[in-house]
Structure formats: structure tokens, C-alpha cells
Write a protein that holds these residues in place. Structure first.
Motif, PDB file in Angstrom:
ATOM      1  N   ARG A  91     -28.030  15.123   1.850  1.00  0.00           N
ATOM      2  CA  ARG A  91     -27.195  16.282   2.125  1.00  0.00           C
ATOM      3  C   ARG A  91     -25.842  15.834   2.637  1.00  0.00           C
ATOM      4  O   ARG A  91     -25.705  14.751   3.205  1.00  0.00           O
ATOM      5  N   GLN A  92     -24.851  16.683   2.412  1.00  0.00           N
ATOM      6  CA  GLN A  92     -23.517  16.404   2.910  1.00  0.00           C
ATOM      7  C   GLN A  92     -22.918  17.692   3.447  1.00  0.00           C
ATOM      8  O   GLN A  92     -22.739  18.665   2.709  1.00  0.00           O
ATOM      9  N   ALA A  93     -22.639  17.662   4.735  1.00  0.00           N
ATOM     10  CA  ALA A  93     -22.000  18.797   5.389  1.00  0.00           C
ATOM     11  C   ALA A  93     -20.486  18.629   5.324  1.00  0.00           C
ATOM     12  O   ALA A  93     -19.991  17.506   5.185  1.00  0.00           O
ATOM     13  N   PRO A  94     -19.733  19.718   5.434  1.00  0.00           N
ATOM     14  CA  PRO A  94     -18.276  19.625   5.381  1.00  0.00           C
ATOM     15  C   PRO A  94     -17.732  18.664   6.435  1.00  0.00           C
ATOM     16  O   PRO A  94     -18.100  18.742   7.607  1.00  0.00           O
ATOM     17  N   GLY A  95     -16.899  17.741   5.988  1.00  0.00           N
ATOM     18  CA  GLY A  95     -16.278  16.805   6.907  1.00  0.00           C
ATOM     19  C   GLY A  95     -17.176  15.687   7.386  1.00  0.00           C
ATOM     20  O   GLY A  95     -16.785  14.900   8.254  1.00  0.00           O
ATOM     21  N   LYS A  96     -18.375  15.614   6.830  1.00  0.00           N
ATOM     22  CA  LYS A  96     -19.309  14.568   7.248  1.00  0.00           C
ATOM     23  C   LYS A  96     -19.718  13.717   6.063  1.00  0.00           C
ATOM     24  O   LYS A  96     -19.585  14.123   4.907  1.00  0.00           O
ATOM     25  N   GLU A  97     -20.218  12.543   6.380  1.00  0.00           N
ATOM     26  CA  GLU A  97     -20.711  11.666   5.329  1.00  0.00           C
ATOM     27  C   GLU A  97     -22.065  12.159   4.820  1.00  0.00           C
ATOM     28  O   GLU A  97     -22.812  12.820   5.541  1.00  0.00           O
ATOM     29  N   ARG A  98     -22.357  11.785   3.592  1.00  0.00           N
ATOM     30  CA  ARG A  98     -23.659  12.109   3.030  1.00  0.00           C
ATOM     31  C   ARG A  98     -24.743  11.365   3.800  1.00  0.00           C
ATOM     32  O   ARG A  98     -24.567  10.195   4.171  1.00  0.00           O
TER      33      ARG A  98
END
Length: 126
Positions: free
Chosen positions: A38-45
Motif C-alpha cells: 500500500r502507498q498512502a499520500p506522501g508516504k513510501e510504499r
């Protein structure tokens, strides 16, 4: 040609549940491990968990243990990610990915997965 298609994402309230599907073609789940990321906005996968090809051994990231379950239906060539007790921090685009392992009883989200799906959005919000 390997193709992975995720589905089942959507908007859910905190504490709710969703089941994501990863429909695979061009491969056999008997020989390919499947990982969920998963990848959240502004974060690494990040790796959520995975399921091995040989015997369906699963691995989960600590933050989802006890809440998420990965399973598979070899007849349908589909892998599932059941997500329960969802939290706002679970909001992300969720991807499934495949890795040829030749029939292994081990999986690891740290491996270099070969093929990726397009992702499905999961939003946890009231």
C-alpha cells in the motif's frame, strides 16, 4: 503475459471491513507468491503482507496483524486481502504483486516483485 487486477476498494468508516481481490492471469498461484502493498499520500510504499505459492504460508506487517488476512482461491487464480477493524491510517492505494518462486513455502514483502497491478483506493473515514 502476467496481469494482475485489483478490485474491492472503496470508502469505509473506521472499524469497518473491506475485502480486496487480486485476479491473476498469465501465471499459476502454485508457482507465484503474491504480495499486498500500500502507498498512502506522501508516504513510501510499504508491504502489508504476502502469501506463498506452495502451501499458502502468510506473512503480515505488524501494524495489520490480527486485522488483515490474506487467502487465495487457486481455482479462480485470485488472492484476497480481508481487512477488518479498519483505521484511518489504513487509507492508501493498495496493490498486489507477483513473484515467481517456483513453489516456495516462504514469502517476504522485501523481495523484488516482478509484476504489479494498477492499485485500488481504500479510504477509511467517518
Amino acid at each position: 503475459q502476467v496481469q494482475l487486477v485489483e478490485s474491492g476498494g472503496g470508502l469505509v468508516q473506521p472499524g469497518g471491513a473491506l475485502r480486496l481481490s487480486c485476479a491473476a492471469s498469465g501465471l499459476s498461484l502454485d508457482l507465484f507468491g503474491i504480495g499486498w502493498f500500500r502507498q498512502a499520500p506522501g508516504k513510501e510504499r510499504e508491504g502489508v503482507g504476502c502469501i506463498s505459492s506452495y502451501d499458502g504460508t502468510t506473512y503480515y506487517q505488524d501494524s495489520v496483524k490480527g486485522r488483515f488476512t490474506i487467502s487465495r482461491d487457486n481455482a479462480k487464480n485470485t488472492v484476497y486481502l480481508q481487512m477488518n477493524s479498519l483505521k484511518p491510517e489504513d487509507t492508501a492505494v493498495y496493490y498486489c504483486a507477483a513473484l515467481y518462486d517456483g513453489g516456495s513455502s516462504w514469502c517476504d514483502v522485501g523481495y523484488e516483485y516482478d509484476s504489479w497491478g494498477q492499485g485500488t483506493q481504500v479510504t477509511v473515514s467517518s
